[in-house]
Design a protein around this motif. Structure first.
Motif, PDB file in Angstrom:
ATOM      1  N   ALA A 115       3.667   5.948   7.165  1.00 47.33           N
ATOM      2  CA  ALA A 115       4.979   5.469   6.711  1.00 47.33           C
ATOM      3  C   ALA A 115       5.613   6.461   5.743  1.00 47.33           C
ATOM      4  O   ALA A 115       6.823   6.721   5.815  1.00 47.33           O
ATOM      5  CB  ALA A 115       4.835   4.095   6.051  1.00 47.33           C
TER       6      ALA A 115
ATOM      7  N   ALA B 195      -5.622   0.894   6.656  1.00 44.94           N
ATOM      8  CA  ALA B 195      -4.448   0.608   5.816  1.00 44.94           C
ATOM      9  C   ALA B 195      -3.917   1.886   5.175  1.00 44.94           C
ATOM     10  O   ALA B 195      -2.700   2.098   5.095  1.00 44.94           O
ATOM     11  CB  ALA B 195      -4.806  -0.420   4.745  1.00 44.94           C
TER      12      ALA B 195
ATOM     13  N   THR C 254       0.832  -1.205   0.000  1.00 46.65           N
ATOM     14  CA  THR C 254       0.000   0.000   0.000  1.00 46.65           C
ATOM     15  C   THR C 254       0.866   1.254   0.000  1.00 46.65           C
ATOM     16  O   THR C 254       0.578   2.210  -0.717  1.00 46.65           O
ATOM     17  CB  THR C 254      -0.937   0.002   1.225  1.00 46.65           C
ATOM     18  OG1 THR C 254      -1.720  -1.194   1.181  1.00 46.65           O
ATOM     19  CG2 THR C 254      -1.849   1.191   1.228  1.00 46.65           C
ATOM     20  N   THR C 255       1.939   1.253   0.784  1.00 49.07           N
ATOM     21  CA  THR C 255       2.820   2.418   0.865  1.00 49.07           C
ATOM     22  C   THR C 255       3.483   2.675  -0.481  1.00 49.07           C
ATOM     23  O   THR C 255       3.545   3.819  -0.939  1.00 49.07           O
ATOM     24  CB  THR C 255       3.873   2.221   1.968  1.00 49.07           C
ATOM     25  OG1 THR C 255       3.203   1.941   3.200  1.00 49.07           O
ATOM     26  CG2 THR C 255       4.739   3.452   2.125  1.00 49.07           C
ATOM     27  N   ARG C 256       3.962   1.639  -1.136  1.00 48.77           N
ATOM     28  CA  ARG C 256       4.590   1.789  -2.455  1.00 48.77           C
ATOM     29  C   ARG C 256       3.595   2.338  -3.477  1.00 48.77           C
ATOM     30  O   ARG C 256       3.932   3.196  -4.287  1.00 48.77           O
ATOM     31  CB  ARG C 256       5.140   0.461  -2.950  1.00 48.77           C
ATOM     32  CG  ARG C 256       6.409   0.050  -2.295  1.00 48.77           C
ATOM     33  CD  ARG C 256       6.912  -1.197  -2.945  1.00 48.77           C
ATOM     34  NE  ARG C 256       8.092  -1.698  -2.253  1.00 48.77           N
ATOM     35  CZ  ARG C 256       8.658  -2.840  -2.502  1.00 48.77           C
ATOM     36  NH1 ARG C 256       8.159  -3.628  -3.434  1.00 48.77           N
ATOM     37  NH2 ARG C 256       9.721  -3.222  -1.847  1.00 48.77           N
TER      38      ARG C 256
ATOM     39  N   LYS D 153      -2.127   3.982   7.841  1.00 47.50           N
ATOM     40  CA  LYS D 153      -0.820   3.372   8.128  1.00 47.50           C
ATOM     41  C   LYS D 153       0.183   3.693   7.014  1.00 47.50           C
ATOM     42  O   LYS D 153       1.340   4.026   7.276  1.00 47.50           O
ATOM     43  CB  LYS D 153      -0.990   1.862   8.283  1.00 47.50           C
ATOM     44  CG  LYS D 153       0.275   1.138   8.645  1.00 47.50           C
ATOM     45  CD  LYS D 153       0.002  -0.345   8.849  1.00 47.50           C
ATOM     46  CE  LYS D 153       1.290  -1.090   9.192  1.00 47.50           C
ATOM     47  NZ  LYS D 153       1.032  -2.520   9.389  1.00 47.50           N
ATOM     48  N   ALA D 154      -0.256   3.604   5.755  1.00 47.24           N
ATOM     49  CA  ALA D 154       0.641   3.883   4.623  1.00 47.24           C
ATOM     50  C   ALA D 154       1.025   5.359   4.581  1.00 47.24           C
ATOM     51  O   ALA D 154       2.188   5.695   4.318  1.00 47.24           O
ATOM     52  CB  ALA D 154      -0.033   3.476   3.315  1.00 47.24           C
ATOM     53  N   HIS D 155       0.084   6.262   4.848  1.00 48.01           N
ATOM     54  CA  HIS D 155       0.405   7.691   4.889  1.00 48.01           C
ATOM     55  C   HIS D 155       1.383   7.993   6.022  1.00 48.01           C
ATOM     56  O   HIS D 155       2.290   8.818   5.860  1.00 48.01           O
ATOM     57  CB  HIS D 155      -0.868   8.534   5.046  1.00 48.01           C
ATOM     58  CG  HIS D 155      -1.615   8.726   3.775  1.00 48.01           C
ATOM     59  ND1 HIS D 155      -2.526   7.812   3.310  1.00 48.01           N
ATOM     60  CD2 HIS D 155      -1.577   9.729   2.859  1.00 48.01           C
ATOM     61  CE1 HIS D 155      -3.020   8.238   2.162  1.00 48.01           C
ATOM     62  NE2 HIS D 155      -2.464   9.401   1.861  1.00 48.01           N
TER      63      HIS D 155
ATOM     64  N   HIS E  97       3.003   5.981  -2.818  1.00 44.54           N
ATOM     65  CA  HIS E  97       4.176   6.738  -3.241  1.00 44.54           C
ATOM     66  C   HIS E  97       4.165   6.917  -4.756  1.00 44.54           C
ATOM     67  O   HIS E  97       4.375   8.022  -5.263  1.00 44.54           O
ATOM     68  CB  HIS E  97       5.455   6.026  -2.790  1.00 44.54           C
ATOM     69  CG  HIS E  97       6.698   6.755  -3.163  1.00 44.54           C
ATOM     70  ND1 HIS E  97       7.339   6.546  -4.364  1.00 44.54           N
ATOM     71  CD2 HIS E  97       7.404   7.704  -2.503  1.00 44.54           C
ATOM     72  CE1 HIS E  97       8.403   7.328  -4.423  1.00 44.54           C
ATOM     73  NE2 HIS E  97       8.467   8.048  -3.317  1.00 44.54           N
TER      74      HIS E  97
END
Length: 90
Positions: free
Chosen positions: A48, A41, A2-4, A44-46, A7
């Motif tokens: 990170a 989710a 999710t983070t990738r 959490k990704a934001h 981004h």
């Protein structure tokens, strides 16, 4: 993942406005039927991305998120910056 995906998405936007969480979840491929699970989710990704310096900050209000880019954000025009004196061009 999710983070990738976030981004990659934000890297292609010069100045994104607020995004609805359910639409953002769909764009990056979150498939949980439970909206709260997707919301958690995304938060959490934001977080990170903020910890990594890509985002300076973000704010979740009701069903949308607004981001502020940090110093780690190059943006879609970063590759087009002119070379400085003495700098080679790839």
């Amino acid at each position: 993942m999710t983070t990738r995906a976030l981004h990659a998405y934000y890297s292609t936007h010069a100045a994104p406005g607020p995004h609805q969480l359910d639409i953002l979840a769909g764009l990056i491929g979150l498939e949980a039927k439970n909206g709260k699970r997707n919301r958690d989710a995304l938060i959490k990704a934001h977080t990170a991305l903020k910890d990594a310096g890509f985002l300076a900050d973000f704010e979740v209000v009701e069903d949308s998120v607004r981001v502020k880019f940090g110093s780690g954000y190059g943006g879609p025009l970063a590759a087009r910056r002119p070379a400085t004196v003495g700098q080679s061009i790839p």
